[in-house]
Design an enzyme around this catalytic site. Sequence first.
Site, PDB file in Angstrom:
ATOM      1  N   HIS A  89       0.744  -1.172  -0.041  1.00  0.00           N
ATOM      2  CA  HIS A  89       0.020  -0.095   0.143  1.00  0.00           C
ATOM      3  C   HIS A  89       1.011   1.249   0.218  1.00  0.00           C
ATOM      4  CE1 HIS A  89      -3.179  -2.703   2.313  1.00  0.00           C
ATOM      5  NE2 HIS A  89      -3.562  -2.293   1.131  1.00  0.00           N
ATOM      6  N   LYS A 137     -17.153  -6.281   6.443  1.00  0.00           N
ATOM      7  CA  LYS A 137     -16.112  -7.136   6.785  1.00  0.00           C
ATOM      8  C   LYS A 137     -15.722  -6.764   8.376  1.00  0.00           C
ATOM      9  CE  LYS A 137     -13.115  -6.948   2.934  1.00  0.00           C
ATOM     10  NZ  LYS A 137     -11.700  -6.219   2.378  1.00  0.00           N
ATOM     11  N   ARG A 191      -2.001  -6.003  -8.304  1.00  0.00           N
ATOM     12  CA  ARG A 191      -1.141  -6.961  -8.274  1.00  0.00           C
ATOM     13  C   ARG A 191      -1.111  -7.975  -9.191  1.00  0.00           C
ATOM     14  NH1 ARG A 191      -3.024  -7.907  -2.318  1.00  0.00           N
ATOM     15  NH2 ARG A 191      -4.882  -7.660  -3.655  1.00  0.00           N
ATOM     16  N   SER A 201      -3.168  -7.666   2.689  1.00  0.00           N
ATOM     17  CA  SER A 201      -3.556  -7.310   4.275  1.00  0.00           C
ATOM     18  C   SER A 201      -3.817  -8.772   4.731  1.00  0.00           C
ATOM     19  CB  SER A 201      -4.325  -6.386   4.438  1.00  0.00           C
ATOM     20  OG  SER A 201      -4.132  -4.956   4.185  1.00  0.00           O
TER      21      SER A 201
HETATM   22  O1  PNS Z   1      -9.042  -2.727  -1.448  1.00  0.00           O
HETATM   23  P1  PNS Z   1      -9.829  -2.967  -0.454  1.00  0.00           P
HETATM   24  O2  PNS Z   1      -9.532  -3.014   0.817  1.00  0.00           O
HETATM   25  O3  PNS Z   1     -10.765  -4.435  -0.736  1.00  0.00           O
HETATM   26  O4  PNS Z   1     -11.013  -1.899  -0.721  1.00  0.00           O
HETATM   27  C1  PNS Z   1     -12.034  -1.371  -0.068  1.00  0.00           C
HETATM   28  C2  PNS Z   1     -12.908  -0.138  -0.326  1.00  0.00           C
HETATM   29  C3  PNS Z   1     -13.257   0.509   1.098  1.00  0.00           C
HETATM   30  C4  PNS Z   1     -11.898   0.733  -1.095  1.00  0.00           C
HETATM   31  C5  PNS Z   1     -14.005  -0.601  -1.205  1.00  0.00           C
HETATM   32  O5  PNS Z   1     -14.637  -1.578  -0.517  1.00  0.00           O
HETATM   33  C6  PNS Z   1     -14.857   0.522  -1.380  1.00  0.00           C
HETATM   34  O6  PNS Z   1     -14.576   1.242  -2.353  1.00  0.00           O
HETATM   35  N1  PNS Z   1     -15.902   0.711  -1.005  1.00  0.00           N
HETATM   36  C7  PNS Z   1     -16.855   2.021  -0.908  1.00  0.00           C
HETATM   37  C8  PNS Z   1     -18.126   1.585  -1.299  1.00  0.00           C
HETATM   38  C9  PNS Z   1     -18.326   1.832  -2.843  1.00  0.00           C
HETATM   39  O7  PNS Z   1     -18.290   2.931  -3.274  1.00  0.00           O
HETATM   40  N2  PNS Z   1     -18.967   0.477  -3.371  1.00  0.00           N
HETATM   41  C10 PNS Z   1     -19.473   0.736  -4.801  1.00  0.00           C
HETATM   42  C11 PNS Z   1     -18.023   0.526  -5.649  1.00  0.00           C
HETATM   43  S1  PNS Z   1     -18.467   0.934  -7.124  1.00  0.00           S
END
Ligand code: PNS
Length: 169
Positions: A17, A41, A90, A127
Amino acid sequence: MARAVCPGSFDPITRGHLDVIGRAARQFDEVLVAVGRNAGKRGLFDIDERVAMVAEACADWPTVRVEAFDGLLAEFCAARDASCVVKGVRSAADYDYELPMARMNARLTGVETLFLPAAPEWSFVSSSLVREVAALGGDVTPYLTPAVAAALADRLADRHGDRDTPGGG
Ligand code: PNS
């Protein structure tokens, strides 16, 4: 001012990150690291802990700020006047997962998404894998800052203590 958002759960933040955030900071005037609450989660660290760990890990970068967010990422970007989301990728699997969200976010508010290829040395780091390896006694210190590695060790020790305590679950 060109502002980008680097979103994630950061549970916990890894050197992968940090590589992406640092590279984004070299391309934008300001980077806002958006730490998602992730209602779905059950995290190892709560939102305040994750924000504090990200802030500490990014403290040397004056143009990087950290904030918690919930709700739609696209709306968060619009409210913060950020034109761009930056995400590390990745693998092809990451790209397949991220692409529909990038397109949906663009439809929602016009926010663009830039994908940065993960650096090879961090391309297998996540993570969730760090949490699993650490919970099973493996060494994850190469993938975390010293402060985050210490916080993770403490949290796992607490959890272990809970498990060993009668009624601790
Ligand atoms: O990479 P990660 O940790 O799985 O990312 C999680 C996160 C918080 C970035 C992702 O779940 C997110 O963008 N959540 C916001 C909710 C949202 O906008 N949902 C619609 C996506 S098109």
